[in-house]
Design a protein around this motif. Structure first.
Motif: not given
Length: 262
Positions: A8-9, A15, A29, A32, A35, A37, A39, A88, A238, A241-242
């Motif tokens: 997982r990120p 982002v 989108t 993220f 997760a 983020a 964005v 990111v 994802l 970027c993890s």
């Protein structure tokens, strides 16, 4: 950290997703945001941006055409101001471009496709690079296409741009690796949605066959005999970027069900 956690990120990533209000960009989108983020998305379609923001109030939006240097400058200024930096970049914006023989495609349509699909990524990258160098988890994902590894008759401007993105990715990974920034390309295949429907329709017309026959031809060229879902591409983004993707860079990764030919 367990292996599941490594997949997982980390929460709190900053982002930027270009063309993030619909299709693959919207799926990335949403992923993220889920997760944890922060964005920022841009899109050329103001109505799509408004609709997406209505469904996802946490997202930050800005209308921008990535082929415009001035609008890209404003976009990255907004990323620095509204996100407080950038971890990111998902370089997703692109258009399908024209369908037709090379000697029949209007030159302005060729230029527009290259300006959006390839030059647009350059414009975003040149402004994003200084922000990413300040990150402790810098990552770039350039969205190419399987048309960036397979020839694509009657779609030469699009395919040329997507091959260019693969070369850009490999080169930039070498350039920015010493700064700790990972650069990868995702090559989606036949992704379910409005864009591929338009591509199949135009190709069917150019080839003189029905839509159903052309769709069947596309599916027959995929080993798994099914289209890719936008969420499949988002899942790969994802992962890259993890922590589990920390040593993946310079790669062009297909998410296509093994598309054999196009």
């Amino acid at each position: 950290m367990s292996m599941i956690e490594r997949m997982r990120p980390r929460p709190g990533l900053r982002v930027l997703v270009t063309a993030g209000a619909s299709g693959i960009g919207a799926a990335i989108t949403r992923a993220f945001l889920e997760a944890g983020a922060s964005v920022l998305i841009c899109d050329i379609d103001a109505d799509a941006l408004a609709a997406f923001a209505g469904e996802h109030p946490a997202v930050t939006t800005l209308r921008a055409d990535v082929s415009s240097e001035a609008e890209v400058d404003a976009l990255l200024d907004a990323a620095a101001e509204r996100l407080g930096g950038l971890d990111v970049l998902v370089n997703n914006a692109g258009i399908a471009g024209p369908t037709g023989a090379i000697d029949e495609i209007p030159l302005e349509e060729i230029r527009r496709t290259l300006d959006v699909d390839l030059m647009g990524q350059f414009l975003v990258l040149r402004r994003a690079a200084p922000l990413l160098r300040q990150s402790e988890a810098g990552a770039i994902i350039n969205i190419s296409s399987v048309a960036g590894r397979l020839g694509y008759g009657l779609r030469t401007p699009y395919s040329a741009a997507k091959w260019g993105i693969v070369g850009l990715t490999a080169s930039l990974a070498k350039e920015m690796g010493p700064d700790g920034i990972r650069v990868n390309a995702i090559l989606p295949g036949v992704v379910r949605g409005a864009r591929i429907e338009g591509v199949i329709r135009d190709r069917a017309e150019a080839s003189g066959v029905s839509y159903a026959a052309m769709e069947a031809q596309y599916l027959a060229n995929i080993s798994l005999r099914r289209m890719v879902e936008p969420e499949d591409v988002a899942g790969m983004a994802l992962f890259l970027c993890s922590p589990a993707g920390a040593n993946i860079s310079g790669q062009a990764i297909s998410v296509c069900g093994n598309l054999e030919t196009i």
